[in-house]
Design a protein around this motif. Structure first.
Motif, short mmCIF file in Angstrom:
data_model
loop_
_atom_site.label_atom_id
_atom_site.label_comp_id
_atom_site.label_asym_id
_atom_site.label_seq_id
_atom_site.Cartn_x
_atom_site.Cartn_y
_atom_site.Cartn_z
N SER A 157 0.82 -1.21 0.00
CA SER A 157 0.00 0.00 0.00
C SER A 157 0.85 1.27 0.00
O SER A 157 1.93 1.31 0.59
CB SER A 157 -0.91 0.02 1.23
N ASP A 206 -3.70 4.18 -1.24
CA ASP A 206 -4.57 3.20 -0.58
C ASP A 206 -5.13 3.67 0.76
O ASP A 206 -6.05 3.05 1.30
CB ASP A 206 -3.81 1.89 -0.39
N ASN A 252 -8.79 2.03 1.68
CA ASN A 252 -9.31 0.78 1.14
C ASN A 252 -9.72 -0.10 2.31
O ASN A 252 -8.98 -0.26 3.29
CB ASN A 252 -8.19 0.11 0.33
#
Length: 267
Positions: A157, A206, A252
């Motif tokens: 990420s 992310d 996310n």
């Protein structure tokens, strides 16, 4: 809010946001006044003020019953989210606007009885408009954004955060944030919360973590991220408050539990 009202609001807001972008680009070529607000790094310009006034005048002329919250104070004194409320940041990333003349955005969120209906984030210098309508998905210009990747892991990420978090903030366990920087693939700081929300919705980062945002900083981005399946909460996991400043984690969903359990500890 019914579909006809949403469509009308979306059409008008897109028109105004493009007009405002044209105005900003023109004013950038002229001398403009720069002031400070809460501290020497909290900048505001004549362009911020003129842009907010432009939106207020258009909204009030067309929708006199709607309420408006704006960063520069030209809106209403709003104490509840009943009815239709516009939440506007005329230039999110004023420091970038002043120093770089890029990496700033116009951010507009439209809420009905506290529910996010329409969100728009306009990257002015790149001429990229992110839009989201409740239940209808999110778009980058005319291209629909895909749902966020459901195979993302923390180790792969990219995490956006205000750089001050890792070294100076007294509200968060800085050692855990330093470990997050080590454990993730990389970190970024763009200097515009609206763009960081937009980049999350686009899937090019992310997560985004910060210890203080005002409602105008995240109102549009919250709607945008929702429409691609992301999650936005306060950093303690509580729901966001659209009438006050918040700590913010938007990310996310695949990495939400890991971030909250292993890295985000408020003092």
């Amino acid at each position: 809010m019914n579909d006809a009202i949403r469509e009308e609001l979306l059409i008008n807001t897109k028109k105004w946001i493009y007009q405002a972008g044209d105005n900003i680009r023109e004013q950038m070529e002229q001398a403009f006044k720069i002031d400070t607000k809460s501290n020497a790094n909290d900048l505001v310009t004549d362009v911020d003020r003129a842009t907010e006034q432009f939106f207020v005048e258009n909204i009030k002329a067309n929708y006199p019953d709607h309420k408006l919250i704006g960063e520069e104070g030209y809106g209403d004194k709003v104490e509840s989210l009943d009815g239709i409320v516009w939440i506007i940041d005329p230039i999110d990333g004023t420091m970038n606007f002043v120093h770089q003349k890029r990496n700033f955005a116009i951010s507009i969120g439209i809420y009905h009885d506290g529910i996010g209906e329409i969100g728009l984030i306009y990257n002015v210098m790149d001429d990229v408009l992110y839009t989201a309508v409740k239940g209808q998905g999110a778009y980058r210009n005319d291209t629909r954004l895909k749902p966020l990747n459901d195979e993302v892991r923390l180790e792969t990420s990219i995490i956006a955060m205000n750089s001050i978090i890792a070294c100076e903030n007294k509200r968060i366990n800085e050692k855990k944030i330093q470990q997050l920087i080590i454990d993730s693939r990389g970190t970024r700081s763009y200097g515009s919360a609206a763009l960081e929300f937009a980049f999350l919705a686009e899937g090019i980062i992310d997560a985004y973590l910060t210890m203080q945002l005002a409602p105008w900083d995240f109102a549009a981005g919250f709607i945008l991220v929702n429409e691609v399946g992301g999650i936005t909460v306060q950093a303690n996991g509580n729901p966001i408050d659209l009438l006050h400043n918040n700590t913010i984690l938007t990310c996310n969903k695949q990495i939400y539990e890991r971030l909250m359990n292993d890295y985000i500890e408020l003092k």
